[in-house]
Design an enzyme around this catalytic site. Sequence first.
Site, PDB file in Angstrom:
ATOM      1  CB  SER A  65       3.607  32.367 -18.491  1.00  0.00           C
ATOM      2  OG  SER A  65       3.290  32.457 -17.306  1.00  0.00           O
ATOM      3  CG  ASP A 278       1.811  35.301 -18.522  1.00  0.00           C
ATOM      4  OD1 ASP A 278       2.285  35.053 -17.534  1.00  0.00           O
ATOM      5  OD2 ASP A 278       0.837  34.786 -19.037  1.00  0.00           O
ATOM      6  CB  SER A 492       5.222  20.229 -16.329  1.00  0.00           C
ATOM      7  OG  SER A 492       4.968  21.323 -16.918  1.00  0.00           O
ATOM      8  N   GLY A 493       2.101  20.520 -17.235  1.00  0.00           N
ATOM      9  CA  GLY A 493       1.717  20.720 -18.629  1.00  0.00           C
ATOM     10  C   GLY A 493       2.099  21.678 -19.403  1.00  0.00           C
ATOM     11  NE  ARG A 499       5.519  22.292 -12.926  1.00  0.00           N
ATOM     12  CZ  ARG A 499       6.630  22.918 -13.767  1.00  0.00           C
ATOM     13  NH1 ARG A 499       7.802  23.015 -13.447  1.00  0.00           N
ATOM     14  NH2 ARG A 499       6.024  23.645 -14.695  1.00  0.00           N
TER      15      ARG A 499
HETATM   16  C1  G16 Z   1       0.503  28.006 -16.023  1.00  0.00           C
HETATM   17  C2  G16 Z   1      -0.871  27.697 -15.428  1.00  0.00           C
HETATM   18  C3  G16 Z   1      -1.003  27.601 -13.930  1.00  0.00           C
HETATM   19  C4  G16 Z   1       0.191  26.511 -13.494  1.00  0.00           C
HETATM   20  C5  G16 Z   1       1.275  26.585 -14.322  1.00  0.00           C
HETATM   21  C6  G16 Z   1       2.288  25.504 -14.163  1.00  0.00           C
HETATM   22  O1  G16 Z   1       0.886  29.175 -15.516  1.00  0.00           O
HETATM   23  O2  G16 Z   1      -1.759  28.921 -15.770  1.00  0.00           O
HETATM   24  O3  G16 Z   1      -2.293  27.351 -13.434  1.00  0.00           O
HETATM   25  O4  G16 Z   1       0.303  26.396 -12.174  1.00  0.00           O
HETATM   26  O5  G16 Z   1       1.110  26.924 -15.703  1.00  0.00           O
HETATM   27  O6  G16 Z   1       1.765  24.341 -14.823  1.00  0.00           O
HETATM   28  P1  G16 Z   1       2.413  22.937 -14.762  1.00  0.00           P
HETATM   29  O7  G16 Z   1       2.914  22.675 -13.249  1.00  0.00           O
HETATM   30  O8  G16 Z   1       1.293  21.895 -15.454  1.00  0.00           O
HETATM   31  O9  G16 Z   1       3.621  23.358 -15.786  1.00  0.00           O
HETATM   32  P2  G16 Z   1       1.913  30.246 -16.406  1.00  0.00           P
HETATM   33  O10 G16 Z   1       1.845  31.338 -15.426  1.00  0.00           O
HETATM   34  O11 G16 Z   1       3.115  29.448 -16.694  1.00  0.00           O
HETATM   35  O12 G16 Z   1       0.775  30.353 -17.445  1.00  0.00           O
END
Ligand code: G16
Length: 536
Positions: A65, A278, A492-493, A499
């Site tokens: 993404s 994406d 962050s995941g 973050r």
């Molecule tokens: C994904 C999730 C989103 C989230 C983002 C950032 O988005 O689908 O809901 O807000 O990651 O997440 P994090 O702050 O935990 O890194 P994407 O568009 O990267 O798939």
Amino acid sequence: MNFTEAVRVAQEQYPKKVTKPIKYGTAGFRSRADALDFIMYRMGLLAGLRARDTSSVIGVMITASHNPVPDNGVKLVDPMGEMLAPAWEVHATTLVNATDEGIASALEGIVSEAHIDTSKKALVFVGRDTRPSSNRLCDAVIAGVTAVGGEFKDFGIVSTPILHYVVTCYNDGGKYGEATVQGYYQKISRAFNKLRSSGTSNGNYDPVILYDGANGVGALAMSEFLNNMKKSLNVTIFNKGEGVLNHLCGADYVKVQQKWPEGVPKTQNVRCVSVDGDADRVIYSYLDSDGKFYMLDGDKIATLVAGYLQELVKGLQLKLGLVQTAYANGASTAYITEKLGVPVACAKTGVKHLHHMALEFNIGVYFEANGHGTVIFSKTAREAIETAAQAKNNSAEKLSQVLDVINETVGDAISDMLLVETVLHARGWSVSDWNDAYTDLPNRQMKVTVADRAVITTTDAERVCVTPEGLQNTINKIVKAFLKGRSFVRPSGTEDIVRIYAEASTQEEADNLAIQVACAVYEHAGGIGDRPKAPC
Ligand code: G16
């Protein structure tokens, strides 16, 4: 079922070379692409089992993404387009953390816990983004599906929302739409063309759009969409793939850096629509007559859409609500609750959490500030809208047309853009009229790299930091010194970082607050590299 073949393929073609524990993240597994082959293979195995468990098609999307090009990742799509069920996130983590030989017992454990009939057929839909590594990783997923006796259908390069859409349509027998890529484009473009049948201009509304495709699949999706659409929007596509994916462009860059995307001409007073790698997130921006930059993020989209839908559902006795996250700008929450009277709920980051909470309303609008979100309608809401539309209620007729533009299965940059364009057109608003609805509190996001981001844990929808001990107290003390100050930190995941979010009464103060909180994280959580000095 015997999992000897699954183990053999793992050992021979997709051996695991790491021992560090790996956890299912905000949107699946994500890391550098060269460390992902064994994970992708195992997600293919898992998808094969999940398909049998649900007696439905399961989707596997290969994408990182918004992350940079060297990264990649995997998102699993459940039968009705939802993100993977929480219990299966646990199974995914178990399977990824097993040794190569341990795969057999991990799979057996899942089969027994979920009471899966392994003699059933399994069908998995696979899609991928434009990253150079995606093709190879797609092969790994397919090898996994095949090793547990499953079948697959490869959709090639598609946006994440398209994969969610085809999975949903296939599983509901085509009620939501035709389970093909072309069916997706046709459904939303037909609905949009219908909404525009009354004309393209209205008041201050101008159908000109600069589209920033982030050099990814979003550019391909938009050009395909334009092929299906009448000339009711005047869209020019930039960042079609000539540059580097997500680099200095795209939704995440525009949102986090608060800057106009490179590669898009700096035309004043024309809105720019940026999508991510994406195409499941969207951010608007524009430059005024003095060249000053303005950004309209997920909060602005959510408030625009919720306000419009609330007007349309008046008299239908339906409960409409908005779901945001801790990142929602304080001004947006105040505007939507105080001015529009729409109830707001706060969820943890990750559309899976927002989607779940939005189900509590008859009409649930959910958006993350980063531009990821959609609207979902309950069965009760659909029936009430249809009945009122048949009784020639004007608002309900309009609403039933708007419904078809929305991709309810997941956040969808293109469908969200068409929804925004529908509301702006209906209101006769220019982008600056939209922006004037309320003024964002100045804010700043930063990232800090630490030795192990898992040391940061949070509670209260990520607004309060529980560990490391003392960090939240330090943040509280820092925030106190800032007028309208608010700040929180969370791991962050999707990236190996922590973050930081900060907002305050001026941009300088918000930047200053973010830096001070970033330094607190650096000190309490074992920062790596240079101490944070400037917003990044
Ligand atoms: C994904 C999730 C989103 C989230 C983002 C950032 O988005 O689908 O809901 O807000 O990651 O997440 P994090 O702050 O935990 O890194 P994407 O568009 O990267 O798939």
